[in-house]
Design an enzyme around this catalytic site. Structure first.
Site, PDB file in Angstrom:
ATOM      1  N   LYS A  12       0.807  -1.271   0.012  1.00  0.00           N
ATOM      2  CA  LYS A  12      -0.017   0.113  -0.240  1.00  0.00           C
ATOM      3  C   LYS A  12       0.893   1.283   0.047  1.00  0.00           C
ATOM      4  CE  LYS A  12      -3.602  -2.678   2.160  1.00  0.00           C
ATOM      5  NZ  LYS A  12      -4.186  -3.134   3.560  1.00  0.00           N
ATOM      6  N   ASP A  33     -10.523   2.876   4.918  1.00  0.00           N
ATOM      7  CA  ASP A  33     -10.742   1.348   4.963  1.00  0.00           C
ATOM      8  C   ASP A  33     -12.453   1.135   4.696  1.00  0.00           C
ATOM      9  OD1 ASP A  33      -8.612  -0.280   4.458  1.00  0.00           O
ATOM     10  OD2 ASP A  33      -8.229  -0.625   6.596  1.00  0.00           O
ATOM     11  N   GLN A  72      -3.923  -1.919  10.077  1.00  0.00           N
ATOM     12  CA  GLN A  72      -3.938  -3.230   9.500  1.00  0.00           C
ATOM     13  C   GLN A  72      -4.465  -4.213  10.209  1.00  0.00           C
ATOM     14  OE1 GLN A  72      -2.795  -3.700   6.089  1.00  0.00           O
ATOM     15  NE2 GLN A  72      -3.699  -5.757   6.545  1.00  0.00           N
TER      16      GLN A  72
END
Ligand code: NDP
Length: 293
Positions: free
Chosen positions: A52, A119, A96
């Site tokens: 990412k 997200d 994450q």
């Protein structure tokens, strides 16, 4: 059968974003800035986060990677989140998953400012998505929508069967495919481990979205001729012919299913790359304040 080429499409969309970023910078403003928090050293999580960050750099975004050891306390992580919420120079950030067992993922998710939740996991974004309001969409479903849109796949009036009901893939996907939108306007069946006969459900599907994490679960006898098949699964299977000793396969038996499909995503090279692209797209939305002003 046509391949839904996530690799090609993600390059195309990232090029467009890079163009937009250079316009932002030319106008004297700072580029979009994504931060990522990684707790522990789970190899898959480390790989995803680093990819990412690398993708941010490629298209001119700023990025910040905050790496913490696996014994980081929940209080310390919540402190980091509080700082990220307050920093004006950071447009969006991700924490994450999975987190170590001693940290409550739900508490962490709720602590994230929904205006920076690129997200799309925060209940405010989830609720807004369900109501058809502007929201950060969860990256994987958003990536799939972009894929359907760019390949001009007609979804209206089609029967979509989603396999798997996780909060990050299956459930939001089922909502988005049923919404009055393009892509959308499907009649949706959401299946899971308690569904009596998944094969029977799948045989009626014009569009299949498989997200369960079971290698080659969806077999050719479950697929109608001409169906569109989206394979979200990422599974390692042993393969002694590979240097690493394994290869990555999806939830769909690609070799036998693909001849029956009108379109299908490969694994790798399909949905995974679109997921990262969608995260970057959400970060750009955050920078442009196009969802929350
Ligand atoms: P979860 O493990 O959170 O959820 C799996 C879902 O599949 C659950 O709803 C479960 O049902 C259902 N399921 C499990 N076994 C069966 C079965 N035998 N029959 C029917 N349903 C079953 O998975 P995720 O949604 O997080 O991920 C799914 C897959 O997608 C994984 O391979 C993951 O690695 C991959 N993934 C890929 C991404 C990408 O970018 N390509 C992004 C995110 C995930 P129940 O709810 O009843 O337990």
């Amino acid at each position: 059968m046509k391949l839904l080429d996530g690799k090609k499409l993600s390059v195309e969309i990232k090029d467009e974003m890079a163009g937009e970023v250079s316009e932002i910078v030319k106008s004297g403003q700072r580029p979009p800035h994504l931060a990522a928090v990684l707790v522990g050293s789970n190899p898959a999580s480390t790989f995803y986060v680093k990819s990412k960050v690398k993708n941010c750099k490629k298209i001119g975004f700023e990025s910040t990677l905050i790496e913490k050891s696996a014994d980081t306390s929940e209080a310390e992580l919540l402190g980091i989140i509080d700082q990220l919420n307050q920093r004006d120079d950071i447009d969006g950030y991700i924490v994450q998953l999975p987190l170590p067992d001693h940290i409550d993922e739900e508490r962490v998710n709720l602590a994230i400012d929904h205006r920076k939740d690129v997200d799309g996991f925060h209940p405010v974004n989830f609720g807004r998505m369900a109501q058809g309001m502007p929201a950060f969409l969860p990256a994987t479903p958003y990536g799939i929508l972009m894929m359907l849109e760019r390949y001009d796949i007609d979804t209206t009036g089609k029967h979509c069967v989603v396999v798997g009901r996780s909060n990050i893939v299956g459930t939001p996907m089922s909502i988005l495919m049923s919404r009055k939108n393009k892509p959308g306007n499907c009649t949706v069946t959401l299946t899971h481990s308690r569904t009596k006969d998944i094969g029977a459900e799948l045989r009626r599907a014009d569009i299949v979205i498989a997200a369960i994490g079971k290698p080659n679960f969806v077999t050719a006898d479950m697929i109608k001729e001409g169906a569109v098949v989206i394979d979200v699964g990422i599974n390692r299977v042993e393969d002694s012919s590979k240097k690493k000793g394994y290869r990555i396969v999806g939830d769909v038996d690609f070799d036998n299913v693909s001849p029956k499909c009108s379109y299908i995503t490969p694994v790798p090279g399909g949905v995974g790359l679109m997921t990262v692209t969608a995260l970057l797209k959400n970060t750009l939305h955050a920078r442009n304040k196009s969802i929350y002003s």
